[in-house]
Design an enzyme around this catalytic site. Structure first.
Site, PDB file in Angstrom:
ATOM      1  N   ARG A  99      74.352  54.649  80.494  1.00  0.00           N
ATOM      2  CA  ARG A  99      74.503  54.478  81.954  1.00  0.00           C
ATOM      3  C   ARG A  99      75.854  54.178  82.291  1.00  0.00           C
ATOM      4  O   ARG A  99      76.099  54.555  83.690  1.00  0.00           O
ATOM      5  CB  ARG A  99      73.360  53.537  82.323  1.00  0.00           C
ATOM      6  CG  ARG A  99      72.101  54.357  82.103  1.00  0.00           C
ATOM      7  CD  ARG A  99      70.979  53.591  82.534  1.00  0.00           C
ATOM      8  NE  ARG A  99      70.740  52.462  81.678  1.00  0.00           N
ATOM      9  CZ  ARG A  99      70.044  52.394  80.544  1.00  0.00           C
ATOM     10  NH1 ARG A  99      69.584  53.551  80.293  1.00  0.00           N
ATOM     11  NH2 ARG A  99      69.671  51.337  80.054  1.00  0.00           N
TER      12      ARG A  99
ATOM     13  N   GLU B 195      68.146  42.812  74.326  1.00  0.00           N
ATOM     14  CA  GLU B 195      66.934  42.105  74.998  1.00  0.00           C
ATOM     15  C   GLU B 195      65.821  42.430  74.138  1.00  0.00           C
ATOM     16  O   GLU B 195      64.989  41.637  73.902  1.00  0.00           O
ATOM     17  CB  GLU B 195      66.721  42.146  76.288  1.00  0.00           C
ATOM     18  CG  GLU B 195      65.572  41.721  76.927  1.00  0.00           C
ATOM     19  CD  GLU B 195      65.301  41.900  78.433  1.00  0.00           C
ATOM     20  OE1 GLU B 195      64.364  41.560  78.885  1.00  0.00           O
ATOM     21  OE2 GLU B 195      66.146  42.993  78.860  1.00  0.00           O
TER      22      GLU B 195
END
Length: 184
Positions: free
Chosen positions: A71, A108
């Site tokens: 992204r 994460e």
């Protein structure tokens, strides 16, 4: 989605925040995924996003915009073009031909690796790292490390969204981070 206090008056920030979809339990259970693809479907919100970053970085002497796969590839090139900088893709393993340097990092929800061509930056070049989101900070730290190992000076990191409860900002070792909004 919370708008950063100093940006509350800018209607562009609210438009951007309202265009981002949250997808529960993606890519795995317990993750609230911040989906910027809905932002990309709104040309005005997408342009607002690029414009806010361009306004911040114009005239700052940045010669390199490094975008984190994937992204960061969406937001980085328009910023680079607008401020007259080159764009460097920071890619996943085995995606770049030629000689690369690598940096492993923790996400994460797992581990990964970023790579960059060894000759992508010259010593002393001023760099901006761009991604859509900062969570634990692992990806941005890997990007900073790659650029600094090649001799660049990382001026700042820029993300659309910050997940402050994951404390990724704290892992940047004092490197400035500019975000448009927080998600809680």
């Amino acid at each position: 989605m919370a708008v950063c206090e100093d940006k509350e008056q800018d209607p562009r920030i609210r438009r951007i925040a309202s265009s981002i979809r949250v997808v529960p339990d993606f890519p795995k259970k317990g993750i609230m995924f911040q989906d910027i693809t809905t932002l990309l479907l709104d040309p005005k919100a997408f342009k607002d996003t690029a414009d806010l970053f361009v306004e911040r970085y114009t005239g700052k002497g940045i010669s390199v915009v490094a975008g984190v796969e994937a992204r960061g590839f969406i937001f980085g090139p328009p910023i680079a073009l607008a401020i007259g900088a080159k764009f460097i893709p920071l890619r996943k393993p085995r995606k770049l031909p030629g000689e690369v340097i690598s940096e492993n990092y923790v996400l994460e929800y797992g581990t990964d690796c970023l790579q960059m061509h060894v000759d992508a930056v010259q010593p002393g070049e001023r760099a901006l790292v761009v991604d859509d989101l900062i969570a634990t900070g692992g990806t941005l730290c890997a990007a900073i490390s790659l650029l600094e190992r090649a001799g660049a000076e990382v001026v700042e990191c820029a993300c659309v969204i910050e997940l402050p409860e994951l404390k990724g900002r704290e892992k940047l070792n004092g490197k400035p981070l500019y975000i448009l909004m927080e998600s809680h």
